[in-house]
Design an enzyme around this catalytic site. Structure first.
Site, PDB file in Angstrom:
ATOM      1  CG  HIS A 222      -0.284   0.402   2.491  1.00 49.92           C
ATOM      2  ND1 HIS A 222       0.383  -0.513   3.267  1.00 49.92           N
ATOM      3  CD2 HIS A 222      -0.151   1.588   3.134  1.00 49.92           C
ATOM      4  CE1 HIS A 222       0.884   0.085   4.327  1.00 49.92           C
ATOM      5  NE2 HIS A 222       0.586   1.369   4.285  1.00 49.92           N
TER       6      HIS A 222
HETATM    7  C1  UD1 Z   1      -1.999   6.186   5.160  1.00 49.26           C
HETATM    8  C2  UD1 Z   1      -0.719   6.700   5.824  1.00 49.26           C
HETATM    9  C3  UD1 Z   1       0.319   5.595   5.836  1.00 49.26           C
HETATM   10  C4  UD1 Z   1      -0.222   4.332   6.480  1.00 49.26           C
HETATM   11  C5  UD1 Z   1      -1.534   3.931   5.807  1.00 49.26           C
HETATM   12  C6  UD1 Z   1      -2.135   2.774   6.562  1.00 49.26           C
HETATM   13  C7  UD1 Z   1      -0.249   9.098   5.491  1.00 49.26           C
HETATM   14  C8  UD1 Z   1       0.560  10.083   4.755  1.00 49.26           C
HETATM   15  N1  UD1 Z   1      -0.168   7.816   5.057  1.00 49.26           N
HETATM   16  O1  UD1 Z   1      -1.685   5.878   3.813  1.00 49.26           O
HETATM   17  O2  UD1 Z   1       1.438   6.028   6.596  1.00 49.26           O
HETATM   18  O3  UD1 Z   1       0.732   3.306   6.326  1.00 49.26           O
HETATM   19  O4  UD1 Z   1      -2.450   5.032   5.849  1.00 49.26           O
HETATM   20  O5  UD1 Z   1      -3.065   2.092   5.816  1.00 49.26           O
HETATM   21  O6  UD1 Z   1      -0.923   9.447   6.423  1.00 49.26           O
HETATM   22  N2  UD1 Z   1      -9.010   5.346   0.562  1.00 49.26           N
HETATM   23  C9  UD1 Z   1     -10.261   4.794   0.415  1.00 49.26           C
HETATM   24  N3  UD1 Z   1     -10.944   4.501   1.557  1.00 49.26           N
HETATM   25  C10 UD1 Z   1     -10.484   4.742   2.800  1.00 49.26           C
HETATM   26  C11 UD1 Z   1      -9.211   5.320   2.924  1.00 49.26           C
HETATM   27  C12 UD1 Z   1      -8.492   5.602   1.792  1.00 49.26           C
HETATM   28  O7  UD1 Z   1     -10.725   4.554  -0.688  1.00 49.26           O
HETATM   29  O8  UD1 Z   1     -11.168   4.436   3.793  1.00 49.26           O
HETATM   30  C13 UD1 Z   1      -8.234   5.623  -0.678  1.00 49.26           C
HETATM   31  C14 UD1 Z   1      -8.438   7.032  -1.214  1.00 49.26           C
HETATM   32  O9  UD1 Z   1      -8.403   6.950  -2.610  1.00 49.26           O
HETATM   33  C15 UD1 Z   1      -7.228   7.770  -0.710  1.00 49.26           C
HETATM   34  C16 UD1 Z   1      -6.158   6.680  -0.742  1.00 49.26           C
HETATM   35  O10 UD1 Z   1      -6.840   5.488  -0.383  1.00 49.26           O
HETATM   36  O11 UD1 Z   1      -6.889   8.866  -1.511  1.00 49.26           O
HETATM   37  C17 UD1 Z   1      -5.008   6.927   0.198  1.00 49.26           C
HETATM   38  O12 UD1 Z   1      -5.474   7.152   1.548  1.00 49.26           O
HETATM   39  P1  UD1 Z   1      -4.603   8.018   2.579  1.00 49.26           P
HETATM   40  O13 UD1 Z   1      -5.204   7.926   3.922  1.00 49.26           O
HETATM   41  O14 UD1 Z   1      -4.360   9.372   2.023  1.00 49.26           O
HETATM   42  O15 UD1 Z   1      -3.201   7.319   2.548  1.00 49.26           O
HETATM   43  P2  UD1 Z   1      -2.825   5.794   2.723  1.00 49.26           P
HETATM   44  O16 UD1 Z   1      -2.160   5.342   1.483  1.00 49.26           O
HETATM   45  O17 UD1 Z   1      -3.992   5.022   3.230  1.00 49.26           O
HETATM   46  N1  UDP Z   2      -4.409  -4.994   8.633  1.00 47.01           N
HETATM   47  C1  UDP Z   2      -5.695  -5.490   8.709  1.00 47.01           C
HETATM   48  N2  UDP Z   2      -6.321  -5.852   7.540  1.00 47.01           N
HETATM   49  C2  UDP Z   2      -5.702  -5.767   6.322  1.00 47.01           C
HETATM   50  C3  UDP Z   2      -4.382  -5.266   6.271  1.00 47.01           C
HETATM   51  C4  UDP Z   2      -3.758  -4.870   7.453  1.00 47.01           C
HETATM   52  O1  UDP Z   2      -6.282  -5.600   9.791  1.00 47.01           O
HETATM   53  O2  UDP Z   2      -6.330  -6.105   5.323  1.00 47.01           O
HETATM   54  C5  UDP Z   2      -3.752  -4.571   9.883  1.00 47.01           C
HETATM   55  C6  UDP Z   2      -2.463  -5.270  10.191  1.00 47.01           C
HETATM   56  O3  UDP Z   2      -2.720  -6.484  10.881  1.00 47.01           O
HETATM   57  C7  UDP Z   2      -1.728  -4.234  11.031  1.00 47.01           C
HETATM   58  C8  UDP Z   2      -2.192  -2.920  10.446  1.00 47.01           C
HETATM   59  O4  UDP Z   2      -3.405  -3.200   9.748  1.00 47.01           O
HETATM   60  O5  UDP Z   2      -2.162  -4.288  12.382  1.00 47.01           O
HETATM   61  C9  UDP Z   2      -1.166  -2.382   9.489  1.00 47.01           C
HETATM   62  O6  UDP Z   2      -1.717  -1.332   8.782  1.00 47.01           O
HETATM   63  P1  UDP Z   2      -1.191  -0.880   7.349  1.00 47.01           P
HETATM   64  O7  UDP Z   2      -0.446  -1.971   6.694  1.00 47.01           O
HETATM   65  O8  UDP Z   2      -2.356  -0.312   6.635  1.00 47.01           O
HETATM   66  O9  UDP Z   2      -0.247   0.361   7.723  1.00 47.01           O
HETATM   67  P2  UDP Z   2       1.234   0.523   8.270  1.00 47.01           P
HETATM   68  O10 UDP Z   2       1.426  -0.383   9.424  1.00 47.01           O
HETATM   69  O11 UDP Z   2       2.167   0.242   7.139  1.00 47.01           O
HETATM   70  O12 UDP Z   2       1.291   1.965   8.635  1.00 47.01           O
END
Ligand code: UD1
Ligand code: UDP
Length: 385
Positions: A222
């Site tokens: 991701h």
């Molecule tokens: C964010 C965090 C990242 C973390 C990740 C965990 C920042 C800069 N990044 O990244 O550090 O590892 O969350 O998962 O804060 N979207 C949906 N539905 C949702 C949420 C997001 O469709 O419920 C889509 C949207 O198109 C959005 C994109 O995902 O633009 C990215 O979401 P965003 O929260 O900006 O960043 P992440 O890549 O999720």
């Molecule tokens: N996780 C989850 N379902 C998923 C993917 C991840 O519950 O489909 C959980 C995972 O077990 C961990 C956390 O989400 O506890 C990690 O989040 P993510 O990978 O989105 O972000 P990061 O840790 O890289 O910030």
């Protein structure tokens, strides 16, 4: 009896909601009457399977305040959060603001609280990738340098902070100018231990997908660096498909919404069709925490660019191929349980082949004793009651 310490906890992204479960649980249990918590959800993640499912499964109370900021550019999203958090703090000054990790929600909480002179407690402080092209690296540095309490999950995190001028011995009362750095262990370890048994009883996912114990590869992707770059996302999916074909092993890939969207726009039509046609390549929507634990415990190998998933694989004794050029969890690489393979299909295949053939060495305890949440609450209370 002293008045309780009133904390405002800011959460927003999936891993923060999960992390918050440990301290929320301690506050309502062991520390009831001594600490009260108000939960503010920024709305950074909002799909039910990226947010609500974790409240339901992990028994986290409903958020008291929901900002509903949703998605956006870094500046626009963070600005909306700062404005919303500041408004809440102006209406009700809490004793401390508790922040997790390194997302834009973390950054917003740190800036809003620090400017109002409300002490910031940062859980997962001191992590560094030494790569400022990562948005998370900027967020965590700013948050650490605005914090009064820096709760480090590992000794490496403490050392990183010391190199930046923090003194680990600063005693209570901590202040923003004389912050306190404490190694507490990792709240994610607390959660994994606490929910492992429930996951075993409740999750039916591995059975539903027809997977054998130690008979499949779990993958997650991701990071923006991987998903938004056509070369990297195609290289990663090519490598995952190769692993499936060469080892005859099912691959389970719970897809972050960002990855789902970028697959649609960036994967070549040929690769997309091949991935979708491969019989054991399971592209599934994001799963709940209990299903995720079941997948981590059942997998033979984990391939991921997630910070949290790298560690959970370690907690459950599974080797990890990391789809990044570097990691904050350097202990895993140093000890041989993880290999950095970046988005290079050759390195991914090589690392996976070695792990699948030879397994990994031991998994010494690196992340505390499963009671990081209680340790954090104790430190917060020092100087208060
Ligand atoms: C964010 C965090 C990242 C973390 C990740 C965990 C920042 C800069 N990044 O990244 O550090 O590892 O969350 O998962 O804060 N979207 C949906 N539905 C949702 C949420 C997001 O469709 O419920 C889509 C949207 O198109 C959005 C994109 O995902 O633009 C990215 O979401 P965003 O929260 O900006 O960043 P992440 O890549 O999720
Ligand atoms: N996780 C989850 N379902 C998923 C993917 C991840 O519950 O489909 C959980 C995972 O077990 C961990 C956390 O989400 O506890 C990690 O989040 P993510 O990978 O989105 O972000 P990061 O840790 O890289 O910030």
């Amino acid at each position: 009896m002293a008045t309780p310490l009133r904390i405002l906890t800011v959460i927003g992204a999936r891993p923060q909601i999960i992390k918050a479960a440990a301290i929320s649980h301690a506050v309502r249990g062991t520390f009831a009457g001594r600490i009260t918590e108000t939960l503010l959800h920024t709305g950074q993640h909002y799909d039910a399977n990226m947010s609500q499912v974790f409240f339901d499964e992990l028994g986290i109370p409903r958020a008291d305040i929901s900002l509903g900021v949703g998605s956006g550019s870094h500046g626009a999203q963070t600005a909306r959060m700062i404005e919303g958090i500041e408004k809440e703090l102006l209406a009700d000054r809490h004793d401390a603001v508790l922040l997790y990790g390194d997302t834009n929600s973390t950054l917003a909480g740190a800036v809003a609280a620090a400017k109002l002179h409300i002490p910031v407690a940062h859980v997962e402080a001191g992590l560094r990738s030494f790569n400022k092209a990562m948005p998370e690296e900027v967020n965590r540095i700013v948050c650490d340098h605005c914090s009064t309490w820096l709760f480090c999950p590992t000794q490496t995190a403490v050392e990183n902070l010391v190199r930046e001028g923090f003194r680990p011995d600063g005693g209570a009362p901590a202040t923003a100018d004389r912050p306190r750095v404490v190694a507490t262990g990792d709240v994610m370890y607390d959660n994994s231990m606490r929910f492992a048994e429930l996951a075993e009883r409740r999750s039916s996912l591995t059975g539903d997908l027809g997977l054998q114990q130690n008979g499949f590869i779990l993958a997650t992707v991701h990071r923006d660096h991987n998903t938004d770059d056509p070369l990297r996302i195609n290289a990663i999916f090519t490598a995952l498909l190769d692993l499936h074909d060469q080892h005859g092993m099912p691959v389970v890939l719970p897809l972050h919404p960002r990855t789902r969207k970028m697959m649609d726009s960036l994967l070549t039509a040929k690769l997309r069709a091949a991935v979708e046609a491969a019989p054991g390549f399971h592209l599934v929507p994001p799963v709940g925490f209990l299903d995720m634990i079941a997948l981590e415990r059942g997998a033979k190998l984990v391939v991921t660019d997630s910070g949290g998933v790298q560690k959970e694989a370690y907690f459950f004794g599974k080797p990890v191929v990391v789809l990044r050029p570097e990691t904050e969890w350097v202990e895993l690489v140093a000890n041989g349980q993880a290999v950095l393979a970046d988005a290079d299909p050759h390195r991914i295949r090589e690392a996976a082949a070695v792990f699948l053939r030879e397994g990994t060495p031991k998994y010494p305890a690196l992340f505390g004793d499963g009671h990081a949440a209680e340790a954090i609450c104790e430190v917060l209370l020092q100087g208060h009651d």
